[in-house]
Each structure stands twice: as structure tokens, then as C-alpha cells.
Motif scaffolding. Structure first.
Motif, PDB file in Angstrom:
ATOM      1  N   GLY A   1      -6.508   0.134  -6.160  1.00 33.22           N
ATOM      2  CA  GLY A   1      -6.000  -1.221  -6.347  1.00 33.22           C
ATOM      3  C   GLY A   1      -5.469  -1.869  -5.087  1.00 33.22           C
ATOM      4  N   VAL A   2      -5.245  -1.088  -4.047  1.00 30.90           N
ATOM      5  CA  VAL A   2      -4.697  -1.658  -2.799  1.00 30.90           C
ATOM      6  C   VAL A   2      -5.574  -1.322  -1.591  1.00 30.90           C
ATOM      7  CG1 VAL A   2      -2.327  -1.821  -3.618  1.00 30.90           C
ATOM      8  CG2 VAL A   2      -3.090   0.304  -2.532  1.00 30.90           C
TER       9      VAL A   2
ATOM     10  N   GLN B   1       0.816  -1.208   0.000  1.00 27.21           N
ATOM     11  CA  GLN B   1       0.000   0.000   0.000  1.00 27.21           C
ATOM     12  C   GLN B   1       0.852   1.262   0.000  1.00 27.21           C
ATOM     13  OE1 GLN B   1      -2.260  -1.253   3.460  1.00 27.21           O
ATOM     14  NE2 GLN B   1      -4.158  -1.107   2.274  1.00 27.21           N
TER      15      GLN B   1
ATOM     16  N   GLY C   1      -6.166   3.843 -10.156  1.00 24.62           N
ATOM     17  CA  GLY C   1      -5.753   2.444 -10.130  1.00 24.62           C
ATOM     18  C   GLY C   1      -4.773   2.157  -9.016  1.00 24.62           C
TER      19      GLY C   1
ATOM     20  N   LYS D   1      -1.767  -8.450  -2.634  1.00 22.47           N
ATOM     21  CA  LYS D   1      -1.531  -8.164  -4.045  1.00 22.47           C
ATOM     22  C   LYS D   1      -2.568  -7.147  -4.504  1.00 22.47           C
ATOM     23  CE  LYS D   1      -4.332 -11.968  -5.760  1.00 22.47           C
ATOM     24  NZ  LYS D   1      -4.436 -13.043  -6.688  1.00 22.47           N
ATOM     25  N   PRO D   2      -2.294  -6.460  -5.584  1.00 17.77           N
ATOM     26  CA  PRO D   2      -3.247  -5.466  -6.077  1.00 17.77           C
ATOM     27  C   PRO D   2      -4.576  -6.111  -6.467  1.00 17.77           C
ATOM     28  CG  PRO D   2      -1.105  -5.130  -7.065  1.00 17.77           C
ATOM     29  CD  PRO D   2      -1.044  -6.438  -6.331  1.00 17.77           C
ATOM     30  N   GLY D   3      -5.656  -5.365  -6.240  1.00 23.39           N
ATOM     31  CA  GLY D   3      -6.990  -5.834  -6.567  1.00 23.39           C
ATOM     32  C   GLY D   3      -7.397  -5.483  -7.988  1.00 23.39           C
ATOM     33  N   PRO D   4      -8.648  -5.773  -8.348  1.00 24.09           N
ATOM     34  CA  PRO D   4      -9.140  -5.563  -9.713  1.00 24.09           C
ATOM     35  C   PRO D   4      -9.033  -4.122 -10.212  1.00 24.09           C
ATOM     36  CG  PRO D   4     -10.721  -6.854  -8.432  1.00 24.09           C
ATOM     37  CD  PRO D   4      -9.662  -6.396  -7.484  1.00 24.09           C
ATOM     38  N   ALA D   5      -9.141  -3.153  -9.328  1.00 24.97           N
ATOM     39  CA  ALA D   5      -9.070  -1.748  -9.760  1.00 24.97           C
ATOM     40  C   ALA D   5      -7.696  -1.386 -10.315  1.00 24.97           C
ATOM     41  CB  ALA D   5      -9.430  -0.817  -8.607  1.00 24.97           C
ATOM     42  N   ALA D   6      -6.697  -2.210 -10.064  1.00 24.31           N
ATOM     43  CA  ALA D   6      -5.351  -1.943 -10.588  1.00 24.31           C
ATOM     44  C   ALA D   6      -5.324  -1.941 -12.113  1.00 24.31           C
ATOM     45  CB  ALA D   6      -4.363  -2.968 -10.041  1.00 24.31           C
ATOM     46  N   VAL D   7      -6.342  -2.504 -12.746  1.00 26.80           N
ATOM     47  CA  VAL D   7      -6.410  -2.501 -14.214  1.00 26.80           C
ATOM     48  C   VAL D   7      -6.486  -1.079 -14.760  1.00 26.80           C
ATOM     49  CG1 VAL D   7      -8.928  -2.696 -14.470  1.00 26.80           C
ATOM     50  CG2 VAL D   7      -7.428  -3.692 -16.193  1.00 26.80           C
TER      51      VAL D   7
ATOM     52  N   TRP E   1       2.268   1.761  -3.497  1.00 26.30           N
ATOM     53  CA  TRP E   1       1.249   2.125  -4.476  1.00 26.30           C
ATOM     54  C   TRP E   1       0.668   3.509  -4.200  1.00 26.30           C
ATOM     55  CZ3 TRP E   1      -1.677  -0.958  -8.311  1.00 26.30           C
ATOM     56  CH2 TRP E   1      -0.889  -1.992  -8.815  1.00 26.30           C
TER      57      TRP E   1
END
Length: 136
Positions: free
Chosen positions: A96-97, A40, A92, A104-110, A43
Motif C-alpha cells: 500500500g505504500v 512508509q 496491504g 497516502k496509501p495506494g490501492p493495495a491498502a484495501v 506502514w
């Protein structure tokens, strides 16, 4: 400058206030006031840095876009690509975190690579527009 360009410049300047408040949040994270794991922290730093740099880059490009003699869609992309990336990429990184202790990064990291693609398209349009205007 065109009225639309000045309006977008004003919006971008106001958006820098959110980067300022993000800096206050980052200060709480790095001083232990907001419990965060290493993922976190890294990121959040990346999100904050991308937001600031991309907003300033957008402001730097903006005045030139009025001189571009490109199709309307390409001028729109040159004017809007970097500001849109300045929203997507930091979102993202931050979203993402989310959570208590993500490993690990979540789906929003896309949103990070999507923002990078938009950034590339905007810079490509702005670069071509500037070169074409300079050659005209």
C-alpha cells in the motif's frame, strides 16, 4: 495431530522466515539504508508486526482445530482464517505504500481491511469450535 494440520504448521513455521527477512528490511529502513518517508516507515512497521503476531497466533490456534466438530467449511475457516489474514494484512501494509515518496496509501491498502475481515471470520469460527468442543 492430523497430517493436514502438521503440514500447515510446517508451512507457517517456514513463513516466519519471511518475517525474519522483513525484520532485516525494516532495520535498513529505520537506519536510513532504505530511503522511506514517515508514512512508509509506519506502514512497514505495522506490516512486520502484523505478520509476526498473526503467524504465531495461527500456530497457537492450529492444534485445537483438530478437535472441532464443525461443518467442514467452518473447520476450514477456523484453520485457515488467521494464516490467510497473516498474508493479506501485511501485504496491504507493504504494498500500500510502494513508490518513491507516497503521500497516502495506494490501492493495495484495501488488503488490510479485507484481511481483518478474514481474521475476524477465522477467529469467530475457531472460538465457536472451541466452545462447542468444550461443551461436548
Amino acid at each position: 495431530m492430523e497430517p493436514a494440520t502438521l503440514t500447515l504448521a510446517g508451512i507457517l513455521l517456514l513463513a516466519l522466515i519471511t518475517v525474519e527477512s522483513g525484520g532485516a528490511f525494516l532495520l535498513r529502513v529505520t537506519t536510513g539504508g532504505k530511503p522511506s518517508n514517515d508514512l512508509q516507515k509506519n506502514w512497514y512497521r505495522a506490516g512486520h508486526a502484523h505478520a509476526a503476531v498473526l503467524l504465531v497466533l495461527a500456530l497457537a490456534i492450529l492444534p485445537y482445530t483438530d478437535a472441532f466438530d464443525l461443518p467442514a467449511w467452518a473447520t476450514w475457516l477456523a484453520r485457515s482464517g488467521v494464516p490467510v489474514a497473516a498474508i493479506l494484512m501485511p501485504a496491504g501494509f507493504f504494498l500500500g505504500v510502494l513508490g518513491e515518496d507516497p503521500q497516502k496509501p495506494g490501492p493495495a491498502a484495501v488488503l488490510v481491511p479485507i484481511g481483518a475481515a478474514v481474521l475476524t471470520a477465522g477467529l469467530l469460527a475457531a472460538g465457536i469450535g472451541a466452545i462447542a468442543a468444550g461443551q461436548a
